[in-house]
Design a protein around this motif. Structure first.
Motif, PDB file in Angstrom:
ATOM      1  N   ARG A   5      67.701  34.785  49.628  1.00 20.71           N
ATOM      2  CA  ARG A   5      66.370  34.890  50.213  1.00 20.71           C
ATOM      3  C   ARG A   5      66.102  36.311  50.690  1.00 20.71           C
ATOM      4  O   ARG A   5      67.026  37.103  50.921  1.00 20.71           O
ATOM      5  N   LYS A   6      64.823  36.591  50.859  1.00 21.21           N
ATOM      6  CA  LYS A   6      64.389  37.927  51.280  1.00 21.21           C
ATOM      7  C   LYS A   6      65.041  38.338  52.602  1.00 21.21           C
ATOM      8  O   LYS A   6      65.400  39.503  52.795  1.00 21.21           O
TER       9      LYS A   6
ATOM     10  N   ASP B   7      57.415  35.720  52.468  1.00 19.62           N
ATOM     11  CA  ASP B   7      58.654  35.272  53.124  1.00 19.62           C
ATOM     12  C   ASP B   7      59.515  34.412  52.204  1.00 19.62           C
ATOM     13  O   ASP B   7      60.724  34.337  52.378  1.00 19.62           O
ATOM     14  N   SER B   8      58.888  33.744  51.229  1.00 17.80           N
ATOM     15  CA  SER B   8      59.637  32.856  50.331  1.00 17.80           C
ATOM     16  C   SER B   8      60.240  33.592  49.133  1.00 17.80           C
ATOM     17  O   SER B   8      60.820  32.955  48.245  1.00 17.80           O
TER      18      SER B   8
ATOM     19  N   GLY C 286      67.925  29.569  46.590  1.00 18.45           N
ATOM     20  CA  GLY C 286      68.583  30.689  47.259  1.00 18.45           C
ATOM     21  C   GLY C 286      69.138  30.307  48.615  1.00 18.45           C
ATOM     22  O   GLY C 286      68.801  29.278  49.180  1.00 18.45           O
ATOM     23  N   SER C 287      70.006  31.137  49.145  1.00 23.00           N
ATOM     24  CA  SER C 287      70.557  30.934  50.480  1.00 23.00           C
ATOM     25  C   SER C 287      70.419  32.226  51.274  1.00 23.00           C
ATOM     26  O   SER C 287      70.033  33.262  50.742  1.00 23.00           O
ATOM     27  N   LYS C 288      70.735  32.149  52.551  1.00 26.20           N
ATOM     28  CA  LYS C 288      70.583  33.321  53.417  1.00 26.20           C
ATOM     29  C   LYS C 288      71.869  34.124  53.546  1.00 26.20           C
ATOM     30  O   LYS C 288      71.860  35.185  54.168  1.00 26.20           O
TER      31      LYS C 288
ATOM     32  N   ASP D 222      62.933  25.621  45.907  1.00 26.67           N
ATOM     33  CA  ASP D 222      63.052  25.612  47.366  1.00 26.67           C
ATOM     34  C   ASP D 222      64.500  25.651  47.828  1.00 26.67           C
ATOM     35  O   ASP D 222      64.804  26.160  48.914  1.00 26.67           O
TER      36      ASP D 222
ATOM     37  N   LEU E  86      62.512  35.537  46.506  1.00 22.48           N
ATOM     38  CA  LEU E  86      63.923  35.403  46.156  1.00 22.48           C
ATOM     39  C   LEU E  86      64.364  36.613  45.354  1.00 22.48           C
ATOM     40  O   LEU E  86      63.561  37.250  44.666  1.00 22.48           O
TER      41      LEU E  86
ATOM     42  N   THR F 192      58.392  32.633  44.188  1.00 20.02           N
ATOM     43  CA  THR F 192      58.683  31.213  43.967  1.00 20.02           C
ATOM     44  C   THR F 192      57.853  30.666  42.802  1.00 20.02           C
ATOM     45  O   THR F 192      58.319  29.814  42.046  1.00 20.02           O
TER      46      THR F 192
END
Length: 366
Positions: free
Chosen positions: A97-98, A238-239, A82-84, A79, A241, A342
Motif C-alpha cells: 500500500r501507499k 490513499d488506496s 496489498g499489505s502495509k 482490496d 498500490l 485500484t
C-alpha cells in the motif's frame, strides 16, 4: 265320386328360411372377430435409427449475475491484494500500500572457507550465516556388491583410482568392462549437497575443517523503507498500490518482463477471501497476453505494460537515489516500484476473468 289327391307341403320355404338364418348367424359371428389387414410391401422398408443433428453450443456472453460475481471478486481481490508491511526476497515481488513499509534483507554472498569467515573481524559471534557446501564420502566396496545393491544399472558411479584420480561411468559399463574383477576392492565416492543455517560462533565450534570450500550467505540485518518517502506519493489516492520487485541477475527481460511476470504470478497465485464461494479468488493471465493482436494493434495487457514501464520508479537503496530510466537497472541494489490504481487492477482482473468465461469449451451431441 272319386276323392281328390292330398296336397304335400313344399320344403322350399323351409330351406329359404334356414339359409336366411345361417346368413344372419355368419354376419353376427364375423362382427365378433377382430379384423386385421396385413400388407406385404415390396421392397421392404428398412427402419434406421433416427439421425441426431450435431449441435454445437457457442459460448455466450456472461449473464448479469455472472458479471456481478466477477465484479465482486475483482473488488475484493484488489482490496486484499496489498499489505502495509512487505519483506522482499529475490524470488517474487509483492504489492504494498501507499502508506506501507518495505523491509529488504541485507544478505552478503561469499565464496569462501570456514577459516576466512572466522577470521573476519566485522562478523560477530551471533551473526547469522547460511553455508552451502558439498560433502564427500569415500566407501570401500566391490563391483559385485554394487551390482547386488543397485537396482538401476545405469546409475552413474564415481570411483577413485589408486593415483587419486576419479572415474565416473554408468555401473553397467563398469560391470561389462573387459577383464573386470567384480570381487576386487574399489573406492566409491559419493557427494551430497549440504545447507545449514548457523552463526559464526556455532561455526567456530563445529568439526568442519577450516579449509572447507563453501558458499556463505551472511545476514547483515535489513533496510526498512517507507513507500511515501521513496515515491513522494502525496498526490496519489490513499488506496494506491505499488508492485515491488528487487532486481536480480535473473531479470533478463528488463522492466517489461519484471512487470509482466509479477502480474501473472500474483493473479494466478490468488487470495483466500471470506464471502466468496471459492477456495481461492484468482485469474489466469496467459503468458502471451502482452503480444500484439493479429491486426498489429497492442493488446490490452501490452498497453498496460507499456504505460507502466514509462511511469516506473527505480530506487537504488544503497545510494538512496531515484531513477526513471527503464534501461538502467542493477542487480542487488535496486528496487522497482510500479504504481497501480485500484481501478487499473480491477480492470485487469475483470478483463481476464471475462476472457475465461468467453473461452468456455464448446461441446457437441453425437
Amino acid at each position: 265320386m272319386a276323392k281328390s289327391a292330398r296336397s304335400v307341403p313344399s320344403l322350399v320355404p323351409a330351406i329359404l328360411a334356414l339359409m336366411v338364418l345361417l346368413g344372419l348367424a355368419y354376419l353376427l359371428f364375423a362382427d365378433l372377430q377382430p379384423s386385421r389387414t396385413e400388407h406385404t410391401v415390396s421392397p421392404p422398408i428398412e427402419i434406421e435409427d433416427p439421425e441426431i443433428e450435431e449441435v454445437t453450443i457457442e459460448p455466450v456472453a456472461p449473464t448479469e449475475d455472472q458479471q456481478a460475481i466477477i465484479e465482486k471478486e475483482a473488488e475484493q481481490f484488489v482490496d486484499h491484494l496489498g499489505s502495509k508491511a512487505v519483506t522482499l526476497n529475490d524470488k517474487q515481488g509483492e504489492f504494498v500500500r501507499k502508506d506501507g513499509t518495505i523491509v529488504i534483507p541485507k544478505i552478503e554472498k561469499r565464496e569462501t572457507t570456514i577459516g576466512q569467515l572466522l577470521a573476519d573481524k566485522n562478523l560477530s559471534a551471533d551473526t547469522p550465516v547460511t553455508i552451502k557446501y558439498t560433502e564427500t564420502e569415500k566407501q570401500q566396496t566391490t563391483l559385485q556388491a554394487l551390482d547386488d545393491s543397485t537396482e538401476d544399472k545405469n546409475t552413474f558411479v564415481t570411483i577413485e583410482q589408486a593415483d587419486g584420480s576419479r572415474q565416473q561411468r554408468p555401473l553397467i559399463d563398469l560391470l561389462n568392462a573387459d577383464n573386470v574383477d567384480k570381487s576386487a576392492p574399489i573406492t566409491v565416492i559419493t557427494e551430497q549437497d549440504v545447507q545449514k543455517k548457523t552463526t559464526i560462533g556455532q561455526l567456530s565450534q563445529s568439526d568442519l575443517p577450516e579449509d572447507r570450500l563453501l558458499e556463505a550467505e551472511i545476514d547483515k540485518g535489513s533496510i526498512e523503507l517507507s513507500v511515501n518517502d521513496i515515491v513522494k506519493s502525496g498526490g496519489l489516492e490513499d488506496s494506491a498500490l505499488f508492485y515491488l520487485h528487487r532486481v536480480t541477475e535473473a531479470d533478463r527481460q528488463g522492466l517489461w518482463g519484471i512487470i509482466q511476470s509479477g502480474l501473472i504470478q500474483r493473479f494466478r497465485q490468488g487470495l483466500a477471501l471470506e464471502g466468496i464461494n471459492k477456495d481461492l479468488v484468482r485469474v489466469t493471465i496467459p503468458a502471451d497476453a502482452d503480444e500484439p493482436l493479429p491486426t498489429g494493434l497492442s493488446s490490452f495487457l501490452g498497453k498496460v505494460l507499456n504505460n507502466k514501464v514509462e511511469s516506473s520508479y527505480i530506487y537504488n537503496y544503497t545510494t538512496s537515489t531515484m531513477g526513471h530510466n527503464p534501461d538502467l537497472i542493477y542487480p542487488g541494489q535496486q528496487l522497482i516500484l510500479i504504481h497501480f490504481s485500484t481501478k487499473e487492477l480491477k480492470d485487469i482482473y475483470q478483463f481476464f476473468a471475462d476472457q475465461r468465461n468467453e473461452q468456455a469449451q464448446t461441446f457437441a451431441i453425437h
